[in-house]
Design a protein around this motif. Structure first.
Motif, PDB file in Angstrom:
ATOM      1  N   ARG A  53       0.832  -1.208   0.000  1.00  0.00           N
ATOM      2  CA  ARG A  53       0.000   0.000   0.000  1.00  0.00           C
ATOM      3  C   ARG A  53       0.869   1.261   0.000  1.00  0.00           C
ATOM      4  O   ARG A  53       0.547   2.254  -0.670  1.00  0.00           O
ATOM      5  CB  ARG A  53      -0.926   0.006   1.217  1.00  0.00           C
ATOM      6  N   LEU A  54       1.959   1.229   0.758  1.00  0.00           N
ATOM      7  CA  LEU A  54       2.853   2.395   0.790  1.00  0.00           C
ATOM      8  C   LEU A  54       3.517   2.601  -0.579  1.00  0.00           C
ATOM      9  O   LEU A  54       3.749   3.745  -0.997  1.00  0.00           O
ATOM     10  CB  LEU A  54       3.920   2.213   1.875  1.00  0.00           C
ATOM     11  N   VAL A  55       3.816   1.508  -1.274  1.00  0.00           N
ATOM     12  CA  VAL A  55       4.342   1.621  -2.641  1.00  0.00           C
ATOM     13  C   VAL A  55       3.303   2.264  -3.539  1.00  0.00           C
ATOM     14  O   VAL A  55       3.595   3.171  -4.339  1.00  0.00           O
ATOM     15  CB  VAL A  55       4.753   0.236  -3.183  1.00  0.00           C
ATOM     16  N   ALA A  56       2.047   1.828  -3.421  1.00  0.00           N
ATOM     17  CA  ALA A  56       0.970   2.384  -4.236  1.00  0.00           C
ATOM     18  C   ALA A  56       0.777   3.878  -3.983  1.00  0.00           C
ATOM     19  O   ALA A  56       0.433   4.631  -4.896  1.00  0.00           O
ATOM     20  CB  ALA A  56      -0.333   1.626  -3.967  1.00  0.00           C
ATOM     21  N   GLU A  57       1.007   4.308  -2.734  1.00  0.00           N
ATOM     22  CA  GLU A  57       0.856   5.727  -2.398  1.00  0.00           C
ATOM     23  C   GLU A  57       2.097   6.547  -2.742  1.00  0.00           C
ATOM     24  O   GLU A  57       2.102   7.777  -2.594  1.00  0.00           O
ATOM     25  CB  GLU A  57       0.561   5.875  -0.901  1.00  0.00           C
ATOM     26  N   GLY A  58       3.174   5.884  -3.176  1.00  0.00           N
ATOM     27  CA  GLY A  58       4.390   6.599  -3.539  1.00  0.00           C
ATOM     28  C   GLY A  58       5.274   6.958  -2.365  1.00  0.00           C
ATOM     29  O   GLY A  58       6.242   7.702  -2.510  1.00  0.00           O
ATOM     30  N   ARG A  59       4.973   6.383  -1.188  1.00  0.00           N
ATOM     31  CA  ARG A  59       5.763   6.689  -0.001  1.00  0.00           C
ATOM     32  C   ARG A  59       7.076   5.908   0.003  1.00  0.00           C
ATOM     33  O   ARG A  59       8.085   6.392   0.516  1.00  0.00           O
ATOM     34  CB  ARG A  59       4.964   6.356   1.261  1.00  0.00           C
ATOM     35  N   ILE A  60       7.040   4.695  -0.536  1.00  0.00           N
ATOM     36  CA  ILE A  60       8.245   3.876  -0.622  1.00  0.00           C
ATOM     37  C   ILE A  60       8.287   3.250  -2.011  1.00  0.00           C
ATOM     38  O   ILE A  60       7.297   3.294  -2.758  1.00  0.00           O
ATOM     39  CB  ILE A  60       8.285   2.770   0.462  1.00  0.00           C
ATOM     40  N   VAL A  61       9.449   2.679  -2.367  1.00  0.00           N
ATOM     41  CA  VAL A  61       9.584   2.001  -3.659  1.00  0.00           C
ATOM     42  C   VAL A  61      10.143   0.600  -3.427  1.00  0.00           C
ATOM     43  O   VAL A  61      10.864   0.360  -2.457  1.00  0.00           O
ATOM     44  CB  VAL A  61      10.510   2.774  -4.626  1.00  0.00           C
ATOM     45  N   SER A  62       9.766  -0.300  -4.305  1.00  0.00           N
ATOM     46  CA  SER A  62      10.269  -1.669  -4.254  1.00  0.00           C
ATOM     47  C   SER A  62      11.376  -1.828  -5.282  1.00  0.00           C
ATOM     48  O   SER A  62      11.225  -1.438  -6.443  1.00  0.00           O
ATOM     49  CB  SER A  62       9.133  -2.651  -4.561  1.00  0.00           C
ATOM     50  N   ARG A  63      12.512  -2.374  -4.846  1.00  0.00           N
ATOM     51  CA  ARG A  63      13.616  -2.650  -5.753  1.00  0.00           C
ATOM     52  C   ARG A  63      13.830  -4.162  -5.755  1.00  0.00           C
ATOM     53  O   ARG A  63      14.357  -4.727  -4.779  1.00  0.00           O
ATOM     54  CB  ARG A  63      14.887  -1.931  -5.313  1.00  0.00           C
ATOM     55  N   PRO A  64      13.381  -4.829  -6.817  1.00  0.00           N
ATOM     56  CA  PRO A  64      13.453  -6.292  -6.855  1.00  0.00           C
ATOM     57  C   PRO A  64      14.847  -6.800  -6.514  1.00  0.00           C
ATOM     58  O   PRO A  64      15.846  -6.331  -7.056  1.00  0.00           O
ATOM     59  CB  PRO A  64      13.075  -6.622  -8.307  1.00  0.00           C
ATOM     60  N   GLY A  65      14.873  -7.742  -5.589  1.00  0.00           N
ATOM     61  CA  GLY A  65      16.141  -8.328  -5.170  1.00  0.00           C
ATOM     62  C   GLY A  65      16.881  -7.505  -4.135  1.00  0.00           C
ATOM     63  O   GLY A  65      17.878  -7.968  -3.570  1.00  0.00           O
ATOM     64  N   ALA A  66      16.436  -6.259  -3.879  1.00  0.00           N
ATOM     65  CA  ALA A  66      17.156  -5.387  -2.940  1.00  0.00           C
ATOM     66  C   ALA A  66      16.305  -4.951  -1.763  1.00  0.00           C
ATOM     67  O   ALA A  66      16.814  -4.456  -0.763  1.00  0.00           O
ATOM     68  CB  ALA A  66      17.686  -4.139  -3.670  1.00  0.00           C
ATOM     69  N   GLY A  67      14.982  -5.077  -1.867  1.00  0.00           N
ATOM     70  CA  GLY A  67      14.117  -4.706  -0.761  1.00  0.00           C
ATOM     71  C   GLY A  67      13.303  -3.459  -1.024  1.00  0.00           C
ATOM     72  O   GLY A  67      13.120  -3.035  -2.177  1.00  0.00           O
ATOM     73  N   PHE A  68      12.829  -2.844   0.040  1.00  0.00           N
ATOM     74  CA  PHE A  68      11.999  -1.645  -0.046  1.00  0.00           C
ATOM     75  C   PHE A  68      12.783  -0.444   0.480  1.00  0.00           C
ATOM     76  O   PHE A  68      13.505  -0.539   1.476  1.00  0.00           O
ATOM     77  CB  PHE A  68      10.713  -1.810   0.775  1.00  0.00           C
ATOM     78  N   TYR A  69      12.590   0.715  -0.189  1.00  0.00           N
ATOM     79  CA  TYR A  69      13.325   1.934   0.149  1.00  0.00           C
ATOM     80  C   TYR A  69      12.359   3.118   0.214  1.00  0.00           C
ATOM     81  O   TYR A  69      11.341   3.155  -0.489  1.00  0.00           O
ATOM     82  CB  TYR A  69      14.404   2.232  -0.902  1.00  0.00           C
ATOM     83  N   THR A  70      12.696   4.079   1.066  1.00  0.00           N
ATOM     84  CA  THR A  70      11.903   5.304   1.100  1.00  0.00           C
ATOM     85  C   THR A  70      12.134   6.095  -0.173  1.00  0.00           C
ATOM     86  O   THR A  70      13.186   5.995  -0.805  1.00  0.00           O
ATOM     87  CB  THR A  70      12.281   6.177   2.310  1.00  0.00           C
ATOM     88  N   SER A  71      11.135   6.892  -0.536  1.00  0.00           N
ATOM     89  CA  SER A  71      11.233   7.663  -1.776  1.00  0.00           C
ATOM     90  C   SER A  71      10.872   9.113  -1.507  1.00  0.00           C
ATOM     91  O   SER A  71      10.437   9.479  -0.410  1.00  0.00           O
ATOM     92  CB  SER A  71      10.299   7.078  -2.840  1.00  0.00           C
TER      93      SER A  71
END
Length: 462
Positions: A53-71
């Motif tokens: 949900r946070l990815v959908a809202e643009g708060r964080i991003v998913s980097r395949p193979g590396a995890g989730f990061y703030t944006s």
């Protein structure tokens, strides 16, 4: 964004609060799904859904193979998001706002300043009339970077009388004492550094240090100064950069530093290269001068600051920093970069007031008034079962312990409904161990209604 309700929303709120407090800066890697689930005692599927949900809202991003990061860009600084949540009655920013924005007719035994009629208004008016009759550049022009040379010479003489050896070039005027601490923080501190404060201490120290994003560690304060054993332990454990204190009339306790504690404190500081910021804002309220760390240290590791908002005017603002010459030169550059110039008119009004022939006489009367009011307030509080921690020799503050079982925060909440603004102990305490203490300003305790409301509020808890 505050969220409440489901476990998924709780996980989202946790991440968002860390972004808002800048604990998570842009491009910070978030805890793994498994680690976040363990930390919050929720299922892995709950965290997966929250992150999605946070990815959908643009708060964080998913980097395949590396995890989730703030944006996104760094979050605007929100002081309320830094540190643990506390009740509004013990939030330093809320207490300051409530005192500054109090409704007409509100009584403020918890505020930190004198009633306006207790200040030397005659001298201020005389200074204003004098400046209004001239074509002085003080009315219109920028101030020199260090501030008025005449004022700095006056401050030199004033500090020499306190056995603080200083030259005018080692003094820089500021807009206020708070401005002085902020400049020193910008000069010496980086986010994540540790700063020692007294526990309890002036509550705006907490708020100001939060803005510098440093770690704050409290050292228990005794009637003679900081607890030296705890101070030494804090030095060894936390390797702090600064120690911020009042060594004259201490706020909120009214205690005064003793010579033996001062010498031992400086020995500890020198061994650790700790810088001490000594706030001397209450100097003119002392009838008997207590030791100054800056006098013993010679402005080597101690920076002396002060202002005149407590004895001249909180409206006409002026403060100062006295420190090593090389530090002053760098602080001047920082002052120019952040405010360009000081308030030339305010500093001239304050100087003329301080050098007015009636100022010293007024201070003598004020000390007498405060001594009388400390006695009378102590008697009234004692009858209610509220006991001063010590009986201060000088100043406007009484640090008082409530009867067993009475919570200061709840008492403040109840009294506020009757337009009486109190200062509960935990607003001053980094450890939050002062839940049964209040700070009273005796100069603001002249109205009988205050004690009537206190008596009523105490009955609600006893």
């Amino acid at each position: 964004m505050a969220r409440a309700g489901t476990l998924i929303e709780s996980v989202m709120s946790d991440i968002e609060s860390k972004i808002a407090s800048r604990a998570y800066l842009p491009n910070t890697r978030l805890p793994s799904v498994r680690a976040q689930a363990k930390a919050m005692n929720v299922s892995i599927s709950t965290v997966v859904e929250a992150y999605d949900r946070l990815v959908a809202e643009g708060r964080i991003v998913s980097r395949p193979g590396a995890g989730f990061y703030t944006s996104g860009p760094i979050a605007p600084l929100n002081l309320n998001q830094i540190g643990p949540k506390v009740a509004r009655e013990i939030d330093p920013l809320w207490v300051s706002r409530e005192s500054l924005e109090a409704r007409a007719g509100a009584l403020m035994p918890g505020c930190g300043w004198l009633p306006s009629e207790w200040l030397y208004q005659t001298g201020i008016k005389r200074a204003l009339r004098s400046l209004a009759r001239t074509d002085s550049p003080d009315l219109t022009e920028y101030a020199s970077p260090k501030g008025s040379q005449t004022f700095r010479h006056f401050l030199q003489r004033r500090l020499l009388n306190q056995t603080i050896d200083v030259t005018p070039d080692q003094i820089m005027l500021t807009e206020s004492g708070t401005h002085a601490i902020d400049l020193i923080g910008r000069f010496l501190l980086s986010p994540g550094d540790t700063v020692l404060v007294d526990d309890p201490c002036y509550f705006n120290f907490h708020a100001l240090l939060k803005a510098h994003r440093v770690q704050i560690v409290g050292v228990p304060y005794t009637p003679n100064g900081p607890d030296l054993e705890q101070f030494a332990h804090a030095l060894e454990t936390h390797n702090p950069r600064l120690y911020l204190t009042n060594s004259g009339i201490h706020n909120p306790t009214g205690a005064q530093l003793t010579p033996s504690v001062a010498h031992k404190l400086l020995t500890l500081a020198k061994a650790s290269e700790l810088v001490i910021v000594e706030d001397d804002i209450f100097a003119d309220l002392e009838s008997t001068r207590s030791p100054r760390l800056a006098a013993f240290d010679g402005l080597d590791q101690v920076i002396e600051i002060g202002s005149f908002s407590k004895t001249v005017s909180a409206s006409v603002r002026c403060g100062y920093i006295a420190a090593r010459l090389e530090w002053i030169e760098q602080l001047v550059d920082l002052k120019i970069a952040t405010s360009f110039s000081g308030n030339r008119l305010d500093s001239e009004i304050v100087l003329q007031t301080l050098t007015d022939s009636g100022y010293r006489k007024h201070m003598d009367k004020l000390q007498t008034w405060l001594a009388k009011q400390r006695r009378q307030t102590t008697e009234k509080l004692t009858r209610l079962g509220i006991q001063p921690w010590i009986q201060p020799k000088d100043g406007m503050f009484l640090w008082c312990q409530l009867p067993d079982g009475v919570n200061a925060t709840q008492l403040a909440r109840d009294c506020l409904t009757q337009d009486v603004v109190l200062a509960p102990g935990n607003v001053f305490s980094q450890s939050q161990n002062a839940h049964d203490f209040l700070r009273f300003n005796v100069a603001q305790c002249t109205e009988p209604k205050i004690f009537e409301v206190l008596a009523w509020a105490l009955k609600q808890q006893i």
